[in-house]
Scaffold this motif. Structure first.
Motif, PDB file in Angstrom:
ATOM      1  N   UNK A  38       0.870  -1.184   0.000  1.00  0.00           N
ATOM      2  CA  UNK A  38       0.000   0.000   0.000  1.00  0.00           C
ATOM      3  C   UNK A  38       0.902   1.227   0.000  1.00  0.00           C
ATOM      4  N   UNK A  39       0.803   2.097  -1.034  1.00  0.00           N
ATOM      5  CA  UNK A  39       1.729   3.231  -1.199  1.00  0.00           C
ATOM      6  C   UNK A  39       0.943   4.530  -1.183  1.00  0.00           C
ATOM      7  N   UNK A  40       1.482   5.508  -0.434  1.00  0.00           N
ATOM      8  CA  UNK A  40       0.872   6.840  -0.390  1.00  0.00           C
ATOM      9  C   UNK A  40       1.988   7.874  -0.519  1.00  0.00           C
ATOM     10  N   UNK A  41       1.847   8.824  -1.511  1.00  0.00           N
ATOM     11  CA  UNK A  41       2.868   9.854  -1.729  1.00  0.00           C
ATOM     12  C   UNK A  41       2.883  10.844  -0.559  1.00  0.00           C
ATOM     13  N   UNK A  42       4.081  11.269  -0.231  1.00  0.00           N
ATOM     14  CA  UNK A  42       4.229  12.298   0.802  1.00  0.00           C
ATOM     15  C   UNK A  42       4.300  13.657   0.133  1.00  0.00           C
ATOM     16  N   UNK A  43       3.509  14.610   0.589  1.00  0.00           N
ATOM     17  CA  UNK A  43       3.568  15.976   0.071  1.00  0.00           C
ATOM     18  C   UNK A  43       2.885  16.157  -1.262  1.00  0.00           C
ATOM     19  N   UNK A  44       2.031  15.246  -1.657  1.00  0.00           N
ATOM     20  CA  UNK A  44       1.359  15.387  -2.960  1.00  0.00           C
ATOM     21  C   UNK A  44       0.416  16.585  -2.962  1.00  0.00           C
ATOM     22  N   UNK A  45      -0.204  16.889  -1.829  1.00  0.00           N
ATOM     23  CA  UNK A  45      -1.121  18.020  -1.775  1.00  0.00           C
ATOM     24  C   UNK A  45      -0.385  19.331  -2.050  1.00  0.00           C
ATOM     25  N   UNK A  46       0.857  19.413  -1.578  1.00  0.00           N
ATOM     26  CA  UNK A  46       1.643  20.626  -1.813  1.00  0.00           C
ATOM     27  C   UNK A  46       1.908  20.831  -3.292  1.00  0.00           C
ATOM     28  N   UNK A  47       2.139  19.714  -4.036  1.00  0.00           N
ATOM     29  CA  UNK A  47       2.356  19.828  -5.486  1.00  0.00           C
ATOM     30  C   UNK A  47       1.115  20.389  -6.149  1.00  0.00           C
TER      31      UNK A  47
ATOM     32  N   UNK B 261      -2.890   0.095   7.481  1.00  0.00           N
ATOM     33  CA  UNK B 261      -2.393   0.338   8.847  1.00  0.00           C
ATOM     34  C   UNK B 261      -0.865   0.413   8.859  1.00  0.00           C
ATOM     35  N   UNK B 262      -0.221  -0.513   8.144  1.00  0.00           N
ATOM     36  CA  UNK B 262       1.250  -0.507   8.086  1.00  0.00           C
ATOM     37  C   UNK B 262       1.761   0.743   7.397  1.00  0.00           C
ATOM     38  N   UNK B 263       1.021   1.205   6.345  1.00  0.00           N
ATOM     39  CA  UNK B 263       1.450   2.414   5.622  1.00  0.00           C
ATOM     40  C   UNK B 263       1.426   3.624   6.569  1.00  0.00           C
ATOM     41  N   UNK B 264       0.393   3.761   7.382  1.00  0.00           N
ATOM     42  CA  UNK B 264       0.332   4.896   8.299  1.00  0.00           C
ATOM     43  C   UNK B 264       1.436   4.828   9.357  1.00  0.00           C
ATOM     44  N   UNK B 265       1.806   3.620   9.769  1.00  0.00           N
ATOM     45  CA  UNK B 265       2.927   3.497  10.702  1.00  0.00           C
ATOM     46  C   UNK B 265       4.223   3.987  10.061  1.00  0.00           C
ATOM     47  N   UNK B 266       4.402   3.618   8.781  1.00  0.00           N
ATOM     48  CA  UNK B 266       5.616   4.074   8.075  1.00  0.00           C
ATOM     49  C   UNK B 266       5.616   5.588   7.930  1.00  0.00           C
ATOM     50  N   UNK B 267       4.442   6.172   7.689  1.00  0.00           N
ATOM     51  CA  UNK B 267       4.372   7.614   7.471  1.00  0.00           C
ATOM     52  C   UNK B 267       4.690   8.378   8.763  1.00  0.00           C
ATOM     53  N   UNK B 268       4.368   7.786   9.908  1.00  0.00           N
ATOM     54  CA  UNK B 268       4.543   8.506  11.174  1.00  0.00           C
ATOM     55  C   UNK B 268       5.858   8.229  11.859  1.00  0.00           C
ATOM     56  N   UNK B 269       6.574   7.191  11.453  1.00  0.00           N
ATOM     57  CA  UNK B 269       7.802   6.959  12.206  1.00  0.00           C
ATOM     58  C   UNK B 269       8.759   5.994  11.566  1.00  0.00           C
ATOM     59  N   UNK B 270       8.492   5.485  10.436  1.00  0.00           N
ATOM     60  CA  UNK B 270       9.407   4.523   9.842  1.00  0.00           C
ATOM     61  C   UNK B 270      10.678   5.167   9.341  1.00  0.00           C
ATOM     62  N   UNK B 271      11.810   4.515   9.603  1.00  0.00           N
ATOM     63  CA  UNK B 271      13.090   5.049   9.129  1.00  0.00           C
ATOM     64  C   UNK B 271      13.438   4.569   7.724  1.00  0.00           C
ATOM     65  N   UNK B 272      12.905   3.411   7.361  1.00  0.00           N
ATOM     66  CA  UNK B 272      13.298   2.855   6.058  1.00  0.00           C
ATOM     67  C   UNK B 272      12.247   3.081   4.990  1.00  0.00           C
ATOM     68  N   UNK B 273      11.131   3.767   5.321  1.00  0.00           N
ATOM     69  CA  UNK B 273      10.130   4.111   4.329  1.00  0.00           C
ATOM     70  C   UNK B 273       9.004   3.115   4.209  1.00  0.00           C
ATOM     71  N   UNK B 274       9.105   1.953   4.810  1.00  0.00           N
ATOM     72  CA  UNK B 274       7.967   1.003   4.735  1.00  0.00           C
ATOM     73  C   UNK B 274       7.867   0.266   6.049  1.00  0.00           C
TER      74      UNK B 274
END
Length: 668
Positions: free
Chosen positions: A539-548, A648-661
């Motif tokens: 499950x992939x979600x772009x970071x900062x897409x709204x800013x673009x 659920x795993x994607x949101x964990x990565x977005x809030x604190x993952x160091x390796x991106x997933x």
């Protein structure tokens, strides 16, 4: 009707014999009258044999009974005249009465059946007719007790040979009147034949009437003592005249084969006009239906030459061939309207093929002509509809093209119809469909009609087209054939494919959408239950897409999504499914995972691909993504469960993952 002599003053005890033959207790004398009666009996027997051969004719059986009675009467009367003793003469006189009481009734039955007044008599009819004759016969056989038939009886020996003398009793005259009434009624019925139109039937009736008149005239002369030989009853001899007259009728006019009633049943009431001509082409018979071709009334046309009576005779003569037959269609006015008639002139021949005359028949073919015209017009309309139809219409017989319209020629990519006619139908069918079509062709002949089915045809130029084919069994050129109505649905099928793709794919990136992902995920899960491997979801979600979108605009945001989808395609394995769920969310369906590392390797490739900047217009932009990974297990064996865990795993990565997933932990 009776036999014997009525001469008075006879000594009943005298006995005489002239030319007698004595044999034991019986004596018989020769008389010329007896010889004549035996001859008459033989002649009547011959006539009876001929009538029996024609017993199927109307009244033939009754006429046969009459002739049989004549034979027996003549024999018994001859034996009476030849008897030399009183007892023998009385015996043979009584022996004549079964015939005497039978003949009048049989003659009436013959007349009723022959003229068609009563074709088949019921039992009660015969019983009613036979009551008085049977009573008369009983009185004759028991006359000694009452004298109601013969009041006085004796043997006259004053002449050249002994003859029986008797005076008639009261009941004899009762039966005499009754028998004459029957004969007169029968004669009147036969006389009615003379009133029928047509000379053939006039002669036929006259012959039969002559035969019936002779016996009752002879008997009347005997009873009234007006005969040429006093005491001699010429009635049975007169019936030989009846036999001869009927023989002439049988041989010449064959009135038992074609009887006059047939004329009323077949000719008079026939809707088709019939005119009978003799060898001199004179009208001898006709029916009312011939009125349209006559120059004068029907009744006034009999006996006239055909050229005077028949209006179309001269035109028919122009069509006469050596066979004497002609046929022509003419338009005549009848019943206040113009009608079309088919007039046929054909020869009438006997059994030796000799021409006896001609038969002119007049058949009203107006309705047939109108029906033929309507049929031609209908066929022309149908032909135009077929030719102008936008759909291809093909008729094939024995598996080969027998007809094809212009639309069919264009559909198959040919230039001319001749390029297709005679070609095998299966030669135009795509190889993948040939067996199916061959089976269907065999069924059409049995079922007469088939529902439309979709097939693929191969055009002359090799292009494959989608078609919808309807088939039905039809006659063509006198043999069984099959008509195909073929509609080119290639564009329709392409549109269906396009609409189906749009319904299951994201219109911006071309990737499968949420619905298609769910269907494939459901299908893969059902397969995984039967296999040992596992599957996973990225499950992939772009970071900062709204800013673009906010800074560069939505167009650049769409360009970014399209570019991202293109990079992701190069990161996944063959057989994996990428999908866009909506906005900046993407998923990857991973199949046949042996271990978690197979999934994380794909995630690493995706993150690596995102390290390169995206060119949006004249600017370069770097984007990152948060990735969640989930594997199927006991608690997430449904599409919704897997997507929920990956999210659920994607949101964990977005809030604190160091390796991106992040990987959603699989249950133990």
């Amino acid at each position: 009707m009776a036999a014997g002599t009525s001469r008075a003053g006879i000594d009943t005890d005298r006995r005489a014999c002239y030319g007698c033959l004595q044999m034991e207790d019986m004596a018989w004398q020769y008389t010329p009258h007896a010889l004549g009666l035996f001859f008459t009996s033989a002649l009547s027997g011959a006539i009876l044999s001929y009538i029996w051969l024609h017993r199927r004719g109307a009244g033939a059986r009754a006429l046969g009974v009459t002739m049989l009675a004549v034979v027996l009467w003549c024999v018994a009367y001859a034996l009476e005249l030849g008897s030399t003793d009183y007892d023998s003469a009385i015996f043979w006189a009584k022996a004549q009465y079964p015939s005497i009481v039978t003949i009048p009734t049989a003659v009436l039955v013959f007349a009723l059946q022959h003229t068609g007044r009563v074709p088949r008599l019921e039992a009660w009819h015969l019983i009613a007719l036979c009551v008085l004759p049977l009573l008369t016969l009983a009185l004759a056989l028991t006359n000694e007790a009452h004298g109601m038939i013969w009041s006085e009886m004796g043997l006259d020996v004053t002449g050249a040979f002994p003859t029986l003398h008797y005076e008639h009793g009261t009941f004899f005259y009762v039966y005499w009147v009754y028998s004459y009434l029957l004969l007169i009624a029968g004669s009147a019925l036969i006389f009615s034949l003379l009133l029928r139109p047509g000379r053939l039937y006039n002669w036929q009736g006259a012959v039969v009437l002559l035969g019936l008149a002779a016996p009752w005239l002879a008997n009347g002369a005997y009873v009234l003592e007006l005969g040429p030989v006093q005491g001699l009853d010429l009635t049975p001899i007169a019936f030989s005249v009846t036999g001869l007259a009927f023989t002439v009728g049988l041989l010449r006019f064959r009135f038992l084969d074609v009887f006059p009633v047939a004329r009323d049943a077949v000719i008079e009431n026939l809707s088709e006009g019939v005119i009978v001509l003799d060898q001199q082409d004179r009208v001898v018979d006709l029916n009312p239906a011939t009125r349209p071709v006559l120059n004068r009334p029907v009744s006034g046309s009999i006996g006239l030459p055909a050229r005077e009576a028949i209006a179309v005779w001269s035109s028919l003569l122009g069509d006469l061939e050596e066979t004497g037959a002609a046929r022509r269609e003419v338009e005549l006015r009848a019943h206040g309207e113009d009608r079309c008639y088919e007039v046929t002139l054909s020869p009438l021949r006997d059994r030796r093929s000799r021409v006896l005359g001609r038969l002119l028949s007049l058949h009203d073919v107006t309705d047939r002509k109108e029906a033929e015209k309507e049929l031609r017009e209908s066929e022309e309309r149908y032909r135009r509809l077929v030719e102008l139809s936008p759909n291809a219409i093909v008729v094939h017989a024995r598996g080969r093209v027998a007809y094809i319209n212009a639309a069919g020629v264009r559909m198959m990519g040919a230039q001319y119809k001749k390029d297709l006619l005679g070609e095998p139908v299966l030669g135009f069918v795509h190889p993948d469909y040939r067996k199916l079509v061959a089976d269907r062709m065999s069924r059409t002949e049995e079922l007469q009609e088939e529902d439309p089915v979709e097939e693929k045809f191969v055009r002359f130029d090799g292009e494959v087209i989608d078609v919808e084919v309807s088939a039905m069994s039809v006659p063509y050129a006198g043999e069984h054939a099959t008509q195909l109505v073929i509609r080119d649905i290639t564009r329709h099928k392409a549109l269906e494919t396009q609409l189906a793709h749009r319904a299951s794919h994201d219109p911006l990136t071309g990737l499968p959408n949420r619905q298609l992902l769910r269907d494939r995920l459901e299908h893969t899960l059902s397969q995984e239950e039967r296999r040992s491997g596992s599957l996973g979801i990225i499950y992939l979600d772009l970071d900062g897409f709204k800013q673009v979108n906010d800074t560069l605009g939505h167009d650049y945001g769409d360009q970014l999504l399209v570019a991202l989808a293109d990079r992701l395609r190069h990161c996944v394995r063959p057989g994996d499914t990428m999908a866009r769920l909506g906005g900046d969310e993407f998923t990857v369906l991973l199949k046949d995972l042996r271990e978690i590392a197979d999934a994380t390797q794909v995630a690493d490739r995706i993150l690596e691909a995102l390290r390169e900047p995206f060119v949006l217009g004249h600017q370069e932009r770097f984007v990152t993504a948060s990735i969640g990974i989930a594997l199927n297990g006991r608690n997430n064996s449904t599409p919704e469960g897997l997507l929920r865990d990956a999210d659920t795993a994607m949101y964990r990565a977005k809030t604190g993952g160091d390796i991106g997933y992040e990987v959603f932990p699989s249950p133990a």
